[in-house]
Design a protein around this motif. Structure first.
Motif, PDB file in Angstrom:
ATOM      1  N   UNK A  92      37.792  41.082  55.385  1.00  0.00           N
ATOM      2  CA  UNK A  92      38.684  41.751  56.326  1.00  0.00           C
ATOM      3  C   UNK A  92      37.948  42.380  57.511  1.00  0.00           C
ATOM      4  N   UNK A  93      36.856  43.077  57.237  1.00  0.00           N
ATOM      5  CA  UNK A  93      36.165  43.791  58.315  1.00  0.00           C
ATOM      6  C   UNK A  93      35.324  42.855  59.188  1.00  0.00           C
ATOM      7  N   UNK A  94      34.490  42.016  58.550  1.00  0.00           N
ATOM      8  CA  UNK A  94      33.566  41.182  59.322  1.00  0.00           C
ATOM      9  C   UNK A  94      34.005  39.729  59.472  1.00  0.00           C
ATOM     10  N   UNK A  95      34.914  39.253  58.617  1.00  0.00           N
ATOM     11  CA  UNK A  95      35.390  37.883  58.713  1.00  0.00           C
ATOM     12  C   UNK A  95      34.330  36.833  58.421  1.00  0.00           C
TER      13      UNK A  95
ATOM     14  N   UNK B 138      39.907  32.491  50.158  1.00  0.00           N
ATOM     15  CA  UNK B 138      39.619  31.418  49.205  1.00  0.00           C
ATOM     16  C   UNK B 138      38.124  31.294  48.955  1.00  0.00           C
ATOM     17  N   UNK B 139      37.315  31.376  49.992  1.00  0.00           N
ATOM     18  CA  UNK B 139      35.859  31.284  49.826  1.00  0.00           C
ATOM     19  C   UNK B 139      35.343  32.467  49.007  1.00  0.00           C
ATOM     20  N   UNK B 140      35.891  33.642  49.248  1.00  0.00           N
ATOM     21  CA  UNK B 140      35.508  34.826  48.488  1.00  0.00           C
ATOM     22  C   UNK B 140      35.828  34.631  47.007  1.00  0.00           C
TER      23      UNK B 140
ATOM     24  N   UNK C 294      37.004  44.917  45.318  1.00  0.00           N
ATOM     25  CA  UNK C 294      38.000  45.067  46.379  1.00  0.00           C
ATOM     26  C   UNK C 294      37.349  45.585  47.660  1.00  0.00           C
ATOM     27  N   UNK C 295      36.407  46.493  47.515  1.00  0.00           N
ATOM     28  CA  UNK C 295      35.712  47.013  48.692  1.00  0.00           C
ATOM     29  C   UNK C 295      34.780  45.967  49.294  1.00  0.00           C
ATOM     30  N   UNK C 296      34.164  45.147  48.436  1.00  0.00           N
ATOM     31  CA  UNK C 296      33.343  44.044  48.951  1.00  0.00           C
ATOM     32  C   UNK C 296      34.215  43.079  49.745  1.00  0.00           C
ATOM     33  N   UNK C 297      35.407  42.819  49.240  1.00  0.00           N
ATOM     34  CA  UNK C 297      36.345  41.932  49.940  1.00  0.00           C
ATOM     35  C   UNK C 297      36.701  42.515  51.304  1.00  0.00           C
TER      36      UNK C 297
END
Length: 178
Positions: A35-38, A43-45, A27-30
């Motif tokens: 969210x932070x860097x875009x 979907x790609x994640x 979740x933090x990687x996401x």
């Protein structure tokens, strides 16, 4: 090069919190990557995570895929070192210290306390990734949510291998998305 540095400095602290494996901080990687860097969308994640889970080897392979997406071949190396290096050094130091503290009551209590923490982190990652996967279904999120619930129920309540659910999800993806 700035993106690689941002990825590495974002992953390194997560390495120290990944009690129970790399997926516990998914979740933090996401949050960092989407969210932070875009650098990629939900979907790609989710696709990269699914690919890493399907490949043989440790769950942490997913950071290499994220690194490749962000910074190419150097991204694979940098992301893997950032995610594995700090935890390796901490484990090495702890192993040396643990031998000297063998039998200490506070150490046993601390070790037992890590179990629910790892379970909570894994559950939070599963919910976060599940939400991203459901969102990837676009205008029909109820279909994605239903697939997620049925898959979780089958894996939890039967003795069927999760690989059957993975295969079924692949077939559904081809049939429904095309």
């Amino acid at each position: 090069m700035n993106e690689l540095w941002a990825l590495m400095t974002g992953l390194a602290p997560l390495s120290l919190m990944a009690v129970g494996g790399g997926t516990t901080v998914l979740a933090d990687m996401h949050r960092l990557i989407v969210e932070q860097h875009g650098w990629m969308d939900d979907a790609a994640f989710a696709r990269r995570y699914a690919l890493a889970q399907a490949a043989p080897g440790p769950n942490i392979l997913v950071v290499g895929l994220f690194g490749w997406h962000v910074a190419g071949p150097l991204g694979v190396i940098g992301a893997t070192l950032a995610m594995c290096g700090p935890a390796f050094l901490l484990a090495l130091g702890f192993a040396a210290m643990r031998r000297r503290l063998e039998g200490a009551r506070w150490l046993r209590v601390a070790e037992r306390g890590l179990v629910p923490m790892a379970i909570g982190l894994a559950a939070a990652s599963a919910l976060h990734l599940g939400g991203a996967a459901v969102a990837a279904w676009g205008p029909q999120p109820i279909v994605g949510a239903a697939i997620m619930v049925v898959t979780a129920a089958v894996v939890f309540f039967t003795k069927r291998s999760p690989l059957w659910m993975l295969a079924g999800g692949a077939v559904l993806g081809v049939l429904l998305i095309g």
